[in-house]
Write an enzyme that holds these catalytic residues in place. Sequence first.
Site, PDB file in Angstrom:
ATOM      1  N   HIS A 108       0.881  -1.328   0.088  1.00 52.17           N
ATOM      2  CA  HIS A 108       0.082   0.139  -0.227  1.00 52.17           C
ATOM      3  C   HIS A 108       0.863   1.288  -0.045  1.00 52.17           C
ATOM      4  O   HIS A 108       0.473   2.068  -0.691  1.00 52.17           O
ATOM      5  CB  HIS A 108      -0.899   0.016   1.127  1.00 52.17           C
ATOM      6  CG  HIS A 108      -1.866   1.245   1.429  1.00 52.17           C
ATOM      7  ND1 HIS A 108      -2.930   1.546   0.642  1.00 52.17           N
ATOM      8  CD2 HIS A 108      -1.551   2.163   2.003  1.00 52.17           C
ATOM      9  CE1 HIS A 108      -3.415   2.704   0.890  1.00 52.17           C
ATOM     10  NE2 HIS A 108      -2.516   3.259   1.921  1.00 52.17           N
ATOM     11  N   ARG A 111       2.467   1.704  -3.380  1.00 52.26           N
ATOM     12  CA  ARG A 111       1.505   1.881  -4.346  1.00 52.26           C
ATOM     13  C   ARG A 111       0.878   3.439  -4.470  1.00 52.26           C
ATOM     14  O   ARG A 111       0.971   3.970  -5.422  1.00 52.26           O
ATOM     15  CB  ARG A 111       0.270   0.808  -4.373  1.00 52.26           C
ATOM     16  CG  ARG A 111      -0.744   1.064  -5.614  1.00 52.26           C
ATOM     17  CD  ARG A 111      -2.045   0.347  -4.978  1.00 52.26           C
ATOM     18  NE  ARG A 111      -1.765  -1.077  -4.685  1.00 52.26           N
ATOM     19  CZ  ARG A 111      -2.219  -1.493  -3.588  1.00 52.26           C
ATOM     20  NH1 ARG A 111      -2.866  -0.618  -2.843  1.00 52.26           N
ATOM     21  NH2 ARG A 111      -2.047  -2.803  -2.988  1.00 52.26           N
ATOM     22  N   ALA A 229       9.076  15.104  17.106  1.00 50.45           N
ATOM     23  CA  ALA A 229       8.655  16.146  18.153  1.00 50.45           C
ATOM     24  C   ALA A 229       8.523  17.489  17.353  1.00 50.45           C
ATOM     25  O   ALA A 229       7.459  18.272  17.643  1.00 50.45           O
ATOM     26  CB  ALA A 229       9.698  16.273  19.196  1.00 50.45           C
ATOM     27  N   LEU A 290       9.520   5.105  14.513  1.00 50.84           N
ATOM     28  CA  LEU A 290       9.583   4.421  15.835  1.00 50.84           C
ATOM     29  C   LEU A 290       9.840   2.965  15.664  1.00 50.84           C
ATOM     30  O   LEU A 290      10.472   2.652  16.904  1.00 50.84           O
ATOM     31  CB  LEU A 290       8.045   4.948  16.313  1.00 50.84           C
ATOM     32  CG  LEU A 290       8.031   6.166  16.696  1.00 50.84           C
ATOM     33  CD1 LEU A 290       6.468   6.511  17.181  1.00 50.84           C
ATOM     34  CD2 LEU A 290       8.904   6.973  17.656  1.00 50.84           C
TER      35      LEU A 290
END
Length: 321
Positions: A108, A111, A229, A290
Amino acid sequence: ALDHIGRIVLVNRAAEVIFGRVQEEVKTKYLIELVRDSELDELVSRVLVGGQPGSIELVKDRSIVLNQISPIFADNGRTRGAVIVSHDVTDLRRLEQMRTDFVGNVSHELRTPLTSIKGFVETLLDGAAEIPSLRSKFLHIIQTETLRLQSLIEDLLTLSRLENKDKRVESTAKLSLVQKAFEKIKPVIEPYAEARALKLQIELPEDLPAVLMGTDLLSQILLNLLENAVKYTSEGLVWLTGTVKEDKVVLEFGDTGCGIPKEDLPRIFERFYRVDKARSREQGGTGLGLSIVKHIIEDSGGVISVKSKVGEGTVFICELP
């Protein structure tokens, strides 16, 4: 192990753990009293009657247990009982689901920019290239989407390298100073914060001990968390502080940004998980930052945690050996 009419003959220690009953409680009783599942009981009955093996997966208290049933034959060829081997496959099924989700998410994510690039290239080839204002606008969009693709592929390669410990380029068995790692990313993060009119507050004491990690990996942690941040703070303050707690260096990354809803906090370290999908993509996020940070920290023997409140801000706390 069961006898010819389905009464329990033996329950070993592993089965006691899986089903939560000890042998003394259920020996000589029927199987249904141990597993309390009619599907398994019916399958066992068919195995005892027909002499053909079978298998079935059961969900029990959020665990997935694969049960393989084999008949035991007497000398005359008749079924004299059955053996059930139960495997707790919860982690295996979870990993399989993660792999399926990962492939779907990667497809996804690739694409979306490719479809955009293809559409604008076709428009340019159909004649838009002859109009200078449209040509410039479309080429800028194509450049943005290409950079997004490049970032995504680089993050995927980083994750792959981190997970393949035998081939990892940079060993974590190195010592690095947080101050030195921050100097490497300072030319990137300071202009970014200034462009968004944010105050960047860095408090790293000179006597802060070195951490057990390569400088490049440490710089990647600092850059990812500080960029996040800044990205999700529209006004106010972004900070990084370093302290010592027992045998760990504690780095605290904080902001006065939009915060993360409580229900999203347990999932923010998952690959491709975004709290605000539209905004994250708009800002160029790949959804992998992350995950990479968590990998690096845990591979070095450290811990990362997060505290957040919607509308007040977020604080990531990294404890590094």
